[in-house]
Write an enzyme that holds these catalytic residues in place. Structure first.
Site, PDB file in Angstrom:
ATOM      1  N   ASP A 131      16.670  17.277  12.115  1.00 39.58           N
ATOM      2  CA  ASP A 131      17.401  16.878  11.569  1.00 39.58           C
ATOM      3  C   ASP A 131      18.569  17.210  11.341  1.00 39.58           C
ATOM      4  O   ASP A 131      18.566  18.898  10.959  1.00 39.58           O
ATOM      5  CB  ASP A 131      16.468  17.113  10.576  1.00 39.58           C
ATOM      6  CG  ASP A 131      16.379  17.169   8.963  1.00 39.58           C
ATOM      7  OD1 ASP A 131      18.540  16.744   9.162  1.00 39.58           O
ATOM      8  OD2 ASP A 131      16.112  17.444   8.529  1.00 39.58           O
ATOM      9  N   CYS A 147      14.137  22.316  -1.655  1.00 36.78           N
ATOM     10  CA  CYS A 147      13.072  21.874  -1.228  1.00 36.78           C
ATOM     11  C   CYS A 147      12.734  22.118   0.125  1.00 36.78           C
ATOM     12  O   CYS A 147      12.625  21.274   1.081  1.00 36.78           O
ATOM     13  CB  CYS A 147      14.238  19.888  -0.630  1.00 36.78           C
ATOM     14  SG  CYS A 147      14.448  19.653  -1.785  1.00 36.78           S
ATOM     15  N   HIS A 185      13.426  21.107   5.500  1.00 35.95           N
ATOM     16  CA  HIS A 185      12.857  20.725   4.490  1.00 35.95           C
ATOM     17  C   HIS A 185      11.923  19.988   3.817  1.00 35.95           C
ATOM     18  O   HIS A 185      11.158  19.280   5.310  1.00 35.95           O
ATOM     19  CB  HIS A 185      14.795  19.660   4.366  1.00 35.95           C
ATOM     20  CG  HIS A 185      14.958  19.335   3.749  1.00 35.95           C
ATOM     21  ND1 HIS A 185      14.535  18.184   2.787  1.00 35.95           N
ATOM     22  CD2 HIS A 185      15.726  19.516   2.119  1.00 35.95           C
ATOM     23  CE1 HIS A 185      15.166  17.768   1.364  1.00 35.95           C
ATOM     24  NE2 HIS A 185      15.879  18.380   1.264  1.00 35.95           N
TER      25      HIS A 185
END
Lengths: 420, 152
Positions: free
Chosen positions: A214, A378, A137
């Site tokens: 993440d 994104c 991302h």
């Protein structure tokens, strides 16, 4: 009014994983959009909130609102207790060794920025490398790009194959003595790939390289144990796991966090301040400058309590069934192509239709009451890798129904009828 | 007619499927790229100006049905017009797609462009409808009179 714990217990008593029961906990799902029942398939963007989370936030403002960590009065102590209780719930939720390793941030993006800014700026030097993956991302690309640019370091990217799986043979070669940190996503938000992060962490560990994960798209769908993964940092957001927006967690190993300089200066992160010198606070407060989003933090704790009563293994199995069913149904439609076909995949279904732009797909599905995400999610480099400007993405949560997949499939037929 | 049918009118579906004036222009005097980062719509608008007259307009790129049809209808509508006439048309078009003006009052002026009036019901799609127009506007304003189309 009863204490939060009692409300939680009352509203939250699920003897076992009970799908229909769960769905009733989410008031937003009981509505019509464009005259049709809302079908919410945009869970990777943000998840809906159960009543107990909404009630907890309202209750905080009605009965407990006060600033934390400073007042000696009753309300402040009560708010501080509730906020710190949420931290402990989150500590248990990810199985962190200590509450000191659980730092409240605004969300995954801030967590990554914190590490890039504090750990990155301290440890990345000219000629060094930061290793990310092709699935990231923007929030796990740009903060590292900024550090690399500032320090004269190089950003390296682990490539992926045509199915959307990272190429571990390449990764192994990319881990060198120049690599100062690896930053990889647990689950791809754009195409759903579940990365073998435990294995990838172990590979970096052999060379003494720290790893940031993440976890924004992983925590709502699977059990995460940071000690078992042996990651150095793990970042995630409340709002993607049925909690409020504006709060998230950075998990970090204590030894690393202790050595890192503060990220922001201000109140709460200090022990004492004179104009000559400031003594920083202990963990975790060292990284928590300023008044946080207290209500959201407490609401986040309620979301964790809610999830505790849900069988996450059952969730994973059920969501996988929905994914398999939706994949079969959609890919049998002429002109539909699924983007991202990794063997290990979370319930994120990115697709394109020949000759029809995802934006038009989104508008026509919305007319049918179906909420999906369209665009680059994104993750523009992921789109570039697959040679598409954008995709349509349906992402599932445990409250979604098989019937809703059928509504989606009928909607896609309508898209083709209108624009094909 | 449903809002959706208002949006995807026949003119739009037709121009989306068979865009007019599509492709690069070798002898363009102006060339500007337009990009909508939100949805990835990306077009290049080519203009051949002779004095104040728009002698030719072409475009290429990718995007949604609304943006592509809008670029196509625009290219046909402004060809042969003066810069000032094209800008005036853009102002009327903009008012109609944002719902500020009643399309019925602009039917004669807008011609096929009136087909985009349904966009006003879909605020998220206004940018799609106006992307090519903003790009044309930049091209007409641009100081560069000679552009190279050789490199890409």
């Amino acid at each position: 009014m009863k204490p939060i714990e009692e409300i939680l217990e009352r509203e939250n008593k699920l003897s076992a994983y009970d799908l229909l029961g769960c769905r009733h906990h989410f008031p937003v799902l009981r509505q019509q959009v464009n005259g049709k029942p809302l079908v919410y398939f945009d869970n990777a963007a943000t998840s809906q909130k159960p009543q107990v989370v909404i009630d907890t936030i309202m209750r905080y403002y009605q009965e407990e609102n006060s600033n934390i960590h400073r007042g000696v009065h009753y309300l402040s102590e009560r708010a501080t207790r509730a906020y710190e209780a949420a931290r402990e719930k989150l500590q248990k939720f990810i199985n962190a060794a200590s509450y000191e390793e659980v730092i409240f941030v605004r969300g995954t993006t801030e967590a990554i920025n914190l590490v890039a800014s504090s750990y990155g700026r301290t440890n990345v030097k000219r000629g060094d490398e930061v290793l990310i993956s092709a699935l990231e991302h923007h929030s796990n690309i740009v903060p590292w790009q900024m550090v690399c640019e500032e320090k004269g370091a190089t950003l390296r990217v682990i490539p992926m194959n045509d199915k959307g799986e990272l190429q571990l043979d390449q990764y192994e070669k990319q881990l060198t003595n120049r690599t100062k940190i690896v930053a990889i996503t647990h689950v791809s938000n754009a195409i759903g790939t579940i990365n073998p992060i435990k294995e990838m962490i172990a590979m970096a560990r052999l060379r003494g390289i720290p790893v940031l994960v993440d976890g924004a798209q992983a925590v709502p769908h699977m059990k995460v144990d940071v000690q078992d993964l042996d990651c150095d940092f793990y970042a995630f957001s409340s709002h993607k796991m049925f909690g409020p927006t504006g709060v998230g967690i950075l998990y970090g190993k204590k030894s690393l966090l202790e050595a890192m300089p503060p990220y922001q200066g201000g109140g709460d992160m200090i022990k004492s301040v004179t104009f000559e010198k400031t003594i920083y606070n202990d963990l975790p407060n060292k990284f928590e400058a300023g008044t946080p989003s207290i209500a959201s933090g407490i609401g986040f704790g309620a979301a964790v309590d809610y999830l505790k009563n849900i069988d996450m293994q059952g969730v994973a199995t059920y969501e996988h069934e929905l994914l398999t069913y939706a994949t079969e149904q959609l890919s049998s439609i002429r002109g539909v192509r699924i983007i991202g076909t990794a063997n290990e995949k979370a319930a994120v279904l990115s697709f394109v239709i020949d000759g029809i732009h995802p934006h038009d797909i989104g508008t026509i599905l919305d007319d049918e009451g179906i909420a999906i995400r369209t665009g680059h999610h994104c993750a523009q480099p992921v789109m570039q890798r697959f040679g598409v400007p954008a995709t349509a993405r349906a992402s599932v949560a445990f409250y979604n129904l098989k019937d809703e997949v059928d509504v989606l499939v009928r909607g896609v037929h309508k898209v083709i009828e209108v624009l094909g | 007619m449903s809002a959706l049918r208002e949006l995807y009118q026949e003119v739009i579906l037709d121009h989306n499927k068979s865009p007019r004036n599509f492709g690069r222009m070798a002898d363009a005097t102006r060339k500007v790229e337009g990009y909508n980062p939100l949805c990835g719509d990306h077009y290049t608008v080519y203009v051949r100006l002779e004095g104040d007259i728009i002698k030719d307009v072409r475009f290429e790129g990718t995007g949604c049905a609304i943006s592509k049809a809008s670029a196509s209808v625009m290219s046909a509508a402004v060809k042969g017009k003066t810069k000032a006439e094209a800008e005036m048309l853009f102002r009327s078009f903009h008012k109609v797609v944002t719902g500020v003006a009643d399309p019925m009052k602009h039917v004669e002026e807008l011609g096929k462009l009136a087909a985009f009036s349904g966009v006003s019901e879909f605020p998220a799609r206004v940018k799609c409808a106006t992307l090519a127009w903003h790009t044309l506007h930049s091209a007409l304003e641009s100081k560069t009179t000679v552009v190279s189309t050789e490199k890409d």
